[in-house]
Every structure is written in C-alpha cells, then in structure tokens.
Design a protein around this motif. Sequence first.
Motif, PDB file in Angstrom:
ATOM      1  N   PRO A 172       3.436  -1.345  -7.619  1.00 21.11           N
ATOM      2  CA  PRO A 172       3.364  -2.418  -6.329  1.00 21.11           C
ATOM      3  C   PRO A 172       4.362  -2.182  -5.399  1.00 21.11           C
ATOM      4  CG  PRO A 172       3.429  -3.217  -8.854  1.00 21.11           C
ATOM      5  CD  PRO A 172       3.797  -1.856  -8.963  1.00 21.11           C
ATOM      6  N   LEU A 173       3.772  -2.779  -4.193  1.00 24.93           N
ATOM      7  CA  LEU A 173       4.437  -2.510  -2.861  1.00 24.93           C
ATOM      8  C   LEU A 173       5.702  -3.239  -2.847  1.00 24.93           C
ATOM      9  CD1 LEU A 173       1.217  -2.164  -0.649  1.00 24.93           C
ATOM     10  CD2 LEU A 173       2.305  -0.310  -2.130  1.00 24.93           C
ATOM     11  N   THR A 174       5.867  -4.181  -3.639  1.00 22.18           N
ATOM     12  CA  THR A 174       7.457  -4.802  -3.749  1.00 22.18           C
ATOM     13  C   THR A 174       8.565  -4.143  -4.557  1.00 22.18           C
ATOM     14  OG1 THR A 174       6.512  -6.193  -5.693  1.00 22.18           O
ATOM     15  CG2 THR A 174       6.342  -7.264  -3.334  1.00 22.18           C
ATOM     16  N   LEU A 175       8.249  -2.975  -4.750  1.00 25.96           N
ATOM     17  CA  LEU A 175       9.114  -2.120  -5.492  1.00 25.96           C
ATOM     18  C   LEU A 175      10.625  -2.066  -4.918  1.00 25.96           C
ATOM     19  CD1 LEU A 175       9.323  -0.135  -8.196  1.00 25.96           C
ATOM     20  CD2 LEU A 175       9.273   1.629  -6.261  1.00 25.96           C
ATOM     21  N   THR A 176      11.650  -2.382  -5.655  1.00 23.22           N
ATOM     22  CA  THR A 176      13.031  -2.302  -5.083  1.00 23.22           C
ATOM     23  C   THR A 176      13.749  -0.837  -5.102  1.00 23.22           C
ATOM     24  OG1 THR A 176      14.180  -2.820  -7.164  1.00 23.22           O
ATOM     25  CG2 THR A 176      13.044  -4.704  -5.922  1.00 23.22           C
ATOM     26  N   TYR A 216       0.806 -12.602   2.117  1.00 20.82           N
ATOM     27  CA  TYR A 216       2.026 -12.192   1.579  1.00 20.82           C
ATOM     28  C   TYR A 216       2.486 -10.720   1.884  1.00 20.82           C
ATOM     29  CZ  TYR A 216       5.921 -11.559  -1.616  1.00 20.82           C
ATOM     30  OH  TYR A 216       7.051 -11.342  -2.433  1.00 20.82           O
ATOM     31  N   LEU A 217       1.565  -9.847   1.899  1.00 22.03           N
ATOM     32  CA  LEU A 217       1.628  -8.382   2.157  1.00 22.03           C
ATOM     33  C   LEU A 217       2.223  -8.266   3.605  1.00 22.03           C
ATOM     34  CD1 LEU A 217      -0.453  -5.273   1.397  1.00 22.03           C
ATOM     35  CD2 LEU A 217      -0.069  -6.001   3.673  1.00 22.03           C
ATOM     36  N   THR A 249       0.449   3.721   1.914  1.00 20.50           N
ATOM     37  CA  THR A 249       1.068   5.207   2.418  1.00 20.50           C
ATOM     38  C   THR A 249       2.190   4.944   3.373  1.00 20.50           C
ATOM     39  OG1 THR A 249      -0.328   5.380   4.446  1.00 20.50           O
ATOM     40  CG2 THR A 249      -1.280   5.969   2.381  1.00 20.50           C
ATOM     41  N   GLY A 250       2.446   3.721   3.535  1.00 25.57           N
ATOM     42  CA  GLY A 250       3.586   3.347   4.165  1.00 25.57           C
ATOM     43  C   GLY A 250       3.654   3.586   5.715  1.00 25.57           C
ATOM     44  N   GLU A 251       3.192   4.830   6.188  1.00 28.90           N
ATOM     45  CA  GLU A 251       3.226   5.230   7.520  1.00 28.90           C
ATOM     46  C   GLU A 251       2.070   4.303   8.476  1.00 28.90           C
ATOM     47  OE1 GLU A 251       3.334   9.320   8.153  1.00 28.90           O
ATOM     48  OE2 GLU A 251       4.559   9.676   6.480  1.00 28.90           O
ATOM     49  N   GLY A 306       6.017  -1.666   5.336  1.00 29.62           N
ATOM     50  CA  GLY A 306       7.463  -1.072   6.009  1.00 29.62           C
ATOM     51  C   GLY A 306       8.127  -0.955   4.234  1.00 29.62           C
ATOM     52  N   ASN A 307       8.108  -1.618   3.475  1.00 30.37           N
ATOM     53  CA  ASN A 307       8.721  -1.371   2.165  1.00 30.37           C
ATOM     54  C   ASN A 307       8.219  -0.146   1.406  1.00 30.37           C
ATOM     55  OD1 ASN A 307      10.667  -2.609   0.303  1.00 30.37           O
ATOM     56  ND2 ASN A 307       8.878  -2.448  -1.141  1.00 30.37           N
ATOM     57  N   ALA A 308       6.810   0.057   1.561  1.00 29.79           N
ATOM     58  CA  ALA A 308       6.359   1.324   0.698  1.00 29.79           C
ATOM     59  C   ALA A 308       6.598   2.485   1.467  1.00 29.79           C
ATOM     60  CB  ALA A 308       4.629   1.148   1.096  1.00 29.79           C
ATOM     61  N   ARG A 309       6.985   2.463   3.068  1.00 34.26           N
ATOM     62  CA  ARG A 309       7.298   3.451   3.531  1.00 34.26           C
ATOM     63  C   ARG A 309       8.925   3.789   3.273  1.00 34.26           C
ATOM     64  NH1 ARG A 309       6.773   1.780   7.995  1.00 34.26           N
ATOM     65  NH2 ARG A 309       8.930   0.776   8.790  1.00 34.26           N
ATOM     66  N   ARG A 310       9.833   2.824   3.219  1.00 34.90           N
ATOM     67  CA  ARG A 310      11.247   2.916   2.981  1.00 34.90           C
ATOM     68  C   ARG A 310      11.625   3.184   1.587  1.00 34.90           C
ATOM     69  NH1 ARG A 310      11.091  -1.566   6.309  1.00 34.90           N
ATOM     70  NH2 ARG A 310      11.164  -2.997   4.388  1.00 34.90           N
ATOM     71  N   VAL A 311      10.988   2.543   0.603  1.00 32.25           N
ATOM     72  CA  VAL A 311      11.376   2.722  -0.587  1.00 32.25           C
ATOM     73  C   VAL A 311      10.557   3.809  -1.231  1.00 32.25           C
ATOM     74  CG1 VAL A 311      11.267   1.869  -3.044  1.00 32.25           C
ATOM     75  CG2 VAL A 311      11.913   0.383  -1.108  1.00 32.25           C
TER      76      VAL A 311
END
Length: 427
Positions: free
Chosen positions: A404-408, A316-317, A248-250, A324-329
């Motif tokens: 996936p949470l590594t999404l660019t 890795y996560l 959920t990012g947050e 943080g990537n989930a929140r930003r992207v």
Amino acid sequence: MSGLYERHLAVSPKWLALYYRHPIELTHGEGRHVWDADGNRYLDFFGGILTTMTAHALPEVTKAVGEQAGRIIHSSTLYLNRPMVEMAERIANLSGIPDARVFFTTSGTEANDTALLLATAYRRSNQILAMRNSYHGRSFSTVSITGNQAWSPTSLSPLQTLYVHGGVRTRGPYAELSDEAFIRACVADLEDLLGHTRNPAALIAEPIQGVGGFTSPPDGLFAAFREVLDRHGVLWISDEVQTGWGRTGEHFWGWQAHAENGPPDILTFAKGIGNGMSVGGVVARAEVMNCLDANSISTFGGSPITMAASLANLSYLLEHDLQGNARRVGGLLIERLRSVAAASPAVREVRGRGLMIGIELAKPGTDEADPEAAAAVLEAARAGGLLIGKGGGHNTSVLRIAPPLTLTVAEAEEGAAILADALHAAG
C-alpha cells in the motif's frame, strides 16, 4: 489440509490458483498489515494484487462506504448517479486526455475489453498490436492479446494480434543494446511490422508490465512508438490497471514516463482506485468514446457504493501525497533490496520504480529462470511474516513487491529484512 481448503477444492476450478503449500485465509486487515484465520499477523507487500492501494480498513473509505450503503447501494447506469459523475469529472481532469469521457466497469479485464471494443469500432479493424510478455485480463478478448503464454489459455481469438518488442529491457534480442539503441531497434521492429499489416486498430501496452514481472522499457519508448503510430492512424491504449494513481512515484500515470508526444488515445484503470471495491474504467477523448453506434450500459460499473469508496480513496491519496510517499519510501526500499540482492547469487535483477518492485531470480551464474527458488522465497517470506507476490514471463521467477502507498520507512526496512532472511533460507 484445512476444512476450508478441502471445501475450496471441491467446488472451485482446478486453474483457480492459490498461494502457498498450505493456503491461508485472510480475515481482517489494518494499515499495511493483515491477519489470517489462525491469528498470524503479516506485513502486506502485495495488497491483494496491487488493489489495496492506500491501506487496509482506511477509515475514510469505510466511512464513505457505510454512509452510501445507508442511502442506496445500486441503481445502474440507467439513472443519474451523482458519485459516478463526480468521480468521472475528477478522473477526466487527472487523465491528461483532452475532451475526455469516462466509462466505469467492474474490473481491469472489463476495462481493457471495452478499450478494445472502442478501438476496433473506431478504426474498423480487428488487428491489435500488443507487447510481448504482456497481460491484459482474463476475458476471451483480453487473453487473446496477452503476450504471456502462462496466462493465455486459448489460441482462439476474436482478434488478430501481432506482438511488438520492447516490454522487457534485459532479455531478448536487444537486451545488450544501450537504452537509445534499444529504443531505435524496437521502433524499427514496429515500423517493419506495420509494413506487413493492413490496418491495425491500436497498440495496447502496460507502461510497466505487471504479471510479466514488473518489467519496463527505457523511458521514452512509447513516445517514440507514438510518432510511428500517429503516421499510420493507429491508436495507443495505455493499460494503467497496475501503474496508475501514483504507484510509480515519479508519475501519476505510467504513460507520463513517455509523454513527449502527449497522452494516450485511451487509458484504462482499475485495481487500486477502489482500495478493494470492484472498480475499473476507460478514459478516451470524446471522438473515440462516442464512436459506438449501438446502445450500451453497465449494470454494476460506477455503482454508487463503489464510486463513494473511490472518491474517498482518491481524495485521501491526493491530500496525503501518496505519490510522493511512493517515490520516497519506494526509492529507499529498492536500494535496500539491491543491497540485499548483492548477497544472494540467486538474484538476477532488482528493478522497478516507486512501490512497484520486482526481484528476478535465476539459477546462480546463469540467466535461466528459477521458479522453484521464487516459490521457496514466497513460502519463507510468509513464514517470516511478509506477504509478497510472484510473476514473470519466464516461468514465474519474479518476486513482486507492491505494498500500500502509505508504507512507512520502518515497514520498508522490516519487509526488506524479512526478504533478506527468506532469500537466504531458500538459497
């Protein structure tokens, strides 16, 4: 019809659903992409139902699996298991639950089934409170507490289930209220319900409903519920099978959006932590976890190989700040999808947080669900090279997006553009 599809139909249950008019066989993946048996490449925005959490063929995970497989694959919980103990220590520390104990299973269904066993044994009651529009698994006990009729095939149940308002913000009798008034109304409903019950064991709730279409209440609802539950001695089970691990990012856990009154009594997890390996589990404070007065084991839960994968995946996560990537992207993606939706009269709502986003479709000018449109968009997105999911408590009219949470950022933009074309093509 492909030969494999014919063979599937010949040996599989009729209710074992497949996506697409012409189902596809996925043969391999890398990063955020997968390939089918015909060589077509797809951007994966569903991750095998939110399960490929970090990336396909993540080298750190595949290396850990290979090394562990070369030592020992299986032992059962009858023997000391170093990877399982190490993983339990990390999860207990991350859970927020004091004096936590961890029990590993092989799926989210089994995790929720175990949580129900613990709660009913601890409270000596077979009454369970659940949320309307919810989904908690496919076992006999979990379908009996699932508040989504499309996923609950029998009314027979070992439990007495009572359903509470609050899981869906924009439909139902409280939809037009402000967030504050919505919470007050749902709390009043819970208070009234408890006044007509004997001794409920627990309330089980997904912080964001998964199969139900990525719906959620206003932040703070479950904190307000917790005050009521505590007065009655009722446990709170947070089903984090889809919301856990920073998606959920947050927040790292979904319950943390409702954290004013502390963590849940019981937390369940699965899916993403194994990055495709069969891992689930339950976290509870020792008093609750240790309440069973009979022996129990898990033959496959916490196996050395799945724990090795999970340890590598979790490391890795955390090391790459995928929350943080989930929140930003995810924030960029949801805004881009809202811009796309503004041009489509079929879109009723775009909702979610982080990389857990739902697009609800309705017949233009109405609130009537449009499952045919959702199915058409799913097909059009696949034709454009994008895999997404669908769900929702109103005739499966919600497109589910959970990469996936590594999404660019570039992949988020690419996926949004394909969805824009799919909505237009299906519209």
